[in-house]
Scaffold this motif. Structure first.
Motif, short mmCIF file in Angstrom:
data_model
loop_
_atom_site.label_atom_id
_atom_site.label_comp_id
_atom_site.label_asym_id
_atom_site.label_seq_id
_atom_site.Cartn_x
_atom_site.Cartn_y
_atom_site.Cartn_z
N CYS A 28 -0.18 -19.21 4.45
CA CYS A 28 -0.23 -18.59 5.77
C CYS A 28 1.24 -18.46 6.21
O CYS A 28 2.04 -19.34 5.94
CB CYS A 28 -1.00 -19.50 6.74
SG CYS A 28 -1.20 -18.81 8.39
N ASP A 29 1.61 -17.34 6.82
CA ASP A 29 3.02 -17.10 7.10
C ASP A 29 3.58 -17.94 8.26
O ASP A 29 4.68 -18.45 8.18
CB ASP A 29 3.24 -15.61 7.43
CG ASP A 29 2.78 -14.73 6.28
OD1 ASP A 29 3.49 -14.70 5.26
OD2 ASP A 29 1.69 -14.12 6.37
N VAL B 36 -10.75 -18.79 6.62
CA VAL B 36 -9.30 -18.74 6.72
C VAL B 36 -8.67 -18.20 5.43
O VAL B 36 -7.79 -17.34 5.46
CB VAL B 36 -8.74 -20.14 7.10
CG1 VAL B 36 -7.24 -20.23 6.88
CG2 VAL B 36 -9.09 -20.48 8.55
N LEU C 175 -2.52 -24.91 5.88
CA LEU C 175 -2.10 -23.51 6.06
C LEU C 175 -0.84 -23.19 5.26
O LEU C 175 -0.73 -22.11 4.66
CB LEU C 175 -1.87 -23.23 7.55
CG LEU C 175 -3.15 -23.24 8.40
CD1 LEU C 175 -2.83 -23.42 9.87
CD2 LEU C 175 -3.96 -21.96 8.18
N VAL D 102 0.23 -13.10 8.50
CA VAL D 102 -0.83 -13.87 9.14
C VAL D 102 -0.23 -15.04 9.92
O VAL D 102 0.62 -15.76 9.40
CB VAL D 102 -1.80 -14.51 8.11
CG1 VAL D 102 -3.06 -14.98 8.80
CG2 VAL D 102 -2.10 -13.56 7.00
N ALA E 8 -1.57 -18.42 12.23
CA ALA E 8 -2.73 -19.21 12.66
C ALA E 8 -2.49 -19.70 14.08
O ALA E 8 -1.42 -20.23 14.39
CB ALA E 8 -2.95 -20.39 11.72
N LYS F 119 -1.70 -22.76 1.70
CA LYS F 119 -2.44 -21.52 1.41
C LYS F 119 -1.63 -20.27 1.74
O LYS F 119 -2.17 -19.16 1.83
CB LYS F 119 -3.78 -21.48 2.16
CG LYS F 119 -4.69 -22.66 1.85
CD LYS F 119 -4.96 -22.80 0.36
CE LYS F 119 -5.80 -24.04 0.09
NZ LYS F 119 -5.80 -24.43 -1.34
N ILE G 245 -6.44 -14.74 5.07
CA ILE G 245 -5.07 -14.73 4.53
C ILE G 245 -4.99 -13.77 3.33
O ILE G 245 -4.08 -12.94 3.24
CB ILE G 245 -4.62 -16.15 4.11
CG1 ILE G 245 -4.51 -17.06 5.35
CG2 ILE G 245 -3.28 -16.11 3.37
CD1 ILE G 245 -4.27 -18.54 5.03
#
Ligand code: C2E
Ligand code: MG
Ligand code: MG
Ligand code: MG
Length: 288
Positions: A253-254, A220, A248, A234, A236, A251, A224
């Motif tokens: 993640c959008d 993952v 997420l 990105v 998920a 990190k 990313i």
């Protein structure tokens, strides 16, 4: 294997056929009339921005309620529709219905959101995909910037040069492109930068065991980082728990999509969710 032979004839049951074949045959025959009988429906799953915590899009997902067989999942009937060529008219209905719904929400005053529609292999390889899409956008009045088409890695890798041409035609119309189920296919990383895509959807197989599973978190994180360095967004898929969501978000993640926030919803249920977001709404009473 029993199937339509393409010349209007059917092969009939023979002793070597199993339950699976019969099932396939029954589904294929019912699919022929499902559109005309109004047996299809779209549900919409919200896509949430992890930076603003608001709904920024939705994915349209097809549902089929057969009067006798009941609800048949898309993973079962879409491959059959694909084989029988029926995915072309069905896919067109999906696109038209989703665009109409997106436009309807906009007209009701909800902040404009993206609507994502899944394409099948046959649709993607269809020569008039761009013109069919253009016609539907015109007919429904939806601004192409709010439409996103989802394609899978395997669709792209079947014929890379043709895929790039086709994607560029779609991009030129102002439509977004996303790669669905990213990480499960065999797309070569060297092609990623050549594909005119906007978004990667991390497959839920990699999401389900984060943050505990070290391999999955590594995958993952790599997706990313790679997406962002290529200028892609990105999202998920299949986020089911708070700890997955928090991981997420941490990190960068959008966006996320998954049961943790909401399952796919009927249009009227989706509207209720939009109402809860404290938007300034001109005409709540006629919302659908
Ligand atoms: P997909 O495009 O990857 O869609 C995501 C699937 O994951 C959906 O299944 C959705 O209901 C499910 N899902 C969403 N959140 C979660 C979660 O948190 N946990 C779990 N376990 N599942 C989650 P669905 O609706 O059964 O669709 C399955 C597949 O069928 C789709 O996968 C897509 O490949 C295909 N499909 C659905 N609608 C269409 C369509 O209109 N056209 C085409 N060509 N394919 C479609
Ligand atoms: Mg999808
Ligand atoms: Mg997916
Ligand atoms: Mg899929």
């Amino acid at each position: 294997k029993a199937k339509h032979n393409g010349k209007g004839c059917y092969q009939f049951y023979n002793a070597s056929m199993g339950i699976g074949d019969l099932n396939h045959l029954a589904i294929e025959q019912s699919l022929h009339s499902a559109l005309a009988n109004g047996e299809f429906q779209l549900v919409y799953q919200p896509q949430l921005s992890l930076s603003t915590n608001t709904i920024v899009g939705s994915e349209a997902l097809l549902r089929w309620y057969h009067p006798v067989m009941g609800s048949i999942p898309p993973d079962t009937f879409i491959p059959i529709a694909e084989q029988a060529g029926l995915i072309i008219p069905i896919g067109e209905w999906v696109l038209r219905t989703a665009c109409k719904q997106a436009k309807k929400w906009q007209k009701l005053g909800y902040p404009a959101m993206r609507i994502a529609v899944n394409l099948s292999t046959r649709q993607f390889e269809q020569t008039n995909l761009a013109s069919m899409t253009a016609d539907i956008l015109q007919e429904t009045g939806l601004d192409p910037h709010y439409l996103e088409l989802e394609i899978t890695e395997s669709m792209l890798m079947r014929n890379v040069e043709h895929a790039i041409e086709c994607m560029e035609e779609i991009k030129d119309m102002g439509i977004d492109l996303a790669i669905d189920d990213f990480g499960t296919g065999y797309s070569s990383l060297s092609y990623l930068k050549r594909f005119p895509i906007d978004r990667l959807k991390i497959d839920r197989a990699f999401v389900s065991d984060i943050p505990q599973n070290g391999d999955d978190t590594a995958i993952v994180l790599a997706i990313i980082a790679m997406a962002h360095s290529l200028g892609l967004k990105v999202i998920a898929e299949g986020v089911e728990t708070k700890s997955q969501m928090e991981y997420l978000a941490d990190k960068c993640c959008d966006e996320l999509q998954g049961f943790y926030f909401s399952p796919p919803l009927l249009p009227e249920e989706f509207t209720k969710l939009l109402k809860k977001q404290n938007f300034v709404l001109p005409s709540l009473d006629q919302a659908d």
